[in-house]
Scaffold this motif. Structure first.
Motif, short mmCIF file in Angstrom:
data_model
loop_
_atom_site.label_atom_id
_atom_site.label_comp_id
_atom_site.label_asym_id
_atom_site.label_seq_id
_atom_site.Cartn_x
_atom_site.Cartn_y
_atom_site.Cartn_z
N LEU A 28 0.79 -1.22 0.00
CA LEU A 28 0.00 0.00 0.00
C LEU A 28 0.83 1.28 0.00
N THR A 29 2.15 1.17 -0.15
CA THR A 29 2.98 2.37 -0.16
C THR A 29 2.75 3.15 -1.45
N ASN A 30 2.48 4.43 -1.30
CA ASN A 30 2.24 5.35 -2.42
C ASN A 30 1.13 4.89 -3.35
N VAL A 31 0.08 4.30 -2.78
CA VAL A 31 -1.06 3.84 -3.57
C VAL A 31 -2.22 4.81 -3.36
N LYS A 32 -2.86 5.20 -4.46
CA LYS A 32 -4.00 6.10 -4.38
C LYS A 32 -5.21 5.32 -3.88
N MET A 33 -5.87 5.88 -2.87
CA MET A 33 -7.07 5.26 -2.30
C MET A 33 -8.30 6.04 -2.76
N ALA A 34 -9.43 5.39 -2.79
CA ALA A 34 -10.67 6.02 -3.23
C ALA A 34 -11.85 5.44 -2.45
N MET A 35 -13.01 6.05 -2.65
CA MET A 35 -14.22 5.53 -2.04
C MET A 35 -14.72 4.36 -2.90
N ASN A 36 -15.20 3.33 -2.25
CA ASN A 36 -15.77 2.18 -2.94
C ASN A 36 -16.88 2.68 -3.88
N PRO A 37 -16.88 2.25 -5.14
CA PRO A 37 -17.90 2.74 -6.09
C PRO A 37 -19.34 2.49 -5.62
N PHE A 38 -19.58 1.39 -4.93
CA PHE A 38 -20.92 1.10 -4.44
C PHE A 38 -21.31 2.07 -3.31
N CYS A 39 -20.32 2.49 -2.53
CA CYS A 39 -20.57 3.48 -1.49
C CYS A 39 -20.89 4.84 -2.11
N GLU A 40 -20.24 5.16 -3.23
CA GLU A 40 -20.54 6.41 -3.93
C GLU A 40 -21.99 6.43 -4.38
N ILE A 41 -22.48 5.31 -4.89
CA ILE A 41 -23.88 5.22 -5.32
C ILE A 41 -24.81 5.43 -4.13
N ALA A 42 -24.47 4.85 -2.98
CA ALA A 42 -25.30 4.99 -1.79
C ALA A 42 -25.33 6.44 -1.31
N VAL A 43 -24.19 7.12 -1.34
CA VAL A 43 -24.14 8.53 -0.93
C VAL A 43 -24.98 9.38 -1.88
N GLU A 44 -24.86 9.13 -3.18
CA GLU A 44 -25.64 9.89 -4.15
C GLU A 44 -27.14 9.71 -3.94
N GLU A 45 -27.56 8.48 -3.67
CA GLU A 45 -28.98 8.21 -3.44
C GLU A 45 -29.45 8.88 -2.15
N ALA A 46 -28.62 8.88 -1.13
CA ALA A 46 -28.98 9.56 0.13
C ALA A 46 -29.15 11.05 -0.10
N VAL A 47 -28.27 11.64 -0.89
CA VAL A 47 -28.39 13.07 -1.19
C VAL A 47 -29.66 13.35 -2.00
N ARG A 48 -29.99 12.47 -2.93
CA ARG A 48 -31.23 12.64 -3.70
C ARG A 48 -32.46 12.60 -2.79
N LEU A 49 -32.45 11.65 -1.84
CA LEU A 49 -33.57 11.56 -0.90
C LEU A 49 -33.68 12.81 -0.04
N LYS A 50 -32.53 13.37 0.33
CA LYS A 50 -32.55 14.61 1.12
C LYS A 50 -33.10 15.76 0.28
N GLU A 51 -32.70 15.83 -0.97
CA GLU A 51 -33.18 16.90 -1.85
C GLU A 51 -34.68 16.79 -2.10
N LYS A 52 -35.22 15.56 -2.12
CA LYS A 52 -36.66 15.36 -2.31
C LYS A 52 -37.46 15.68 -1.05
N GLY A 53 -36.77 15.80 0.08
CA GLY A 53 -37.44 16.09 1.34
C GLY A 53 -37.83 14.86 2.12
N VAL A 54 -37.42 13.68 1.65
CA VAL A 54 -37.71 12.43 2.35
C VAL A 54 -36.86 12.31 3.61
N ALA A 55 -35.61 12.76 3.52
CA ALA A 55 -34.68 12.68 4.65
C ALA A 55 -34.32 14.09 5.11
#
Length: 71
Positions: A28-55
């Motif tokens: 793992l030395t000098n390796v670029k880390m990122a957010m799991n792509p499936f977690c990105e989808i979950a965050v995007e959906e959570a933000v959409r729900l917040k924008e709709k007023g559900v959350a």
């Protein structure tokens, strides 16, 4: 309603993974880390729900070293 999203820090999918010389794991030395792509989808959906007023609030949580805050 509050939404809790778990976020996992993983090796970026564009990076070629290297195995340690003693074959005990991934180097793992000098390796670029990122957010799991499936977690990105979950965050995007959570933000959409917040924008709709559900959350009312979206909380993202991760477990790991301080460097995990970058994601």
């Amino acid at each position: 309603m509050k939404i809790l999203v778990a976020v996992k820090r993983v090796i970026d999918y564009n990076v070629k993974i290297r195995v340690k010389p003693d074959h005990s794991g991934v180097d793992l030395t000098n390796v670029k880390m990122a957010m799991n792509p499936f977690c990105e989808i979950a965050v995007e959906e959570a933000v959409r729900l917040k924008e709709k007023g559900v959350a009312s609030e979206v909380v993202a949580v991760t477990v790991g070293p301080k460097a995990a805050q970058e994601q």
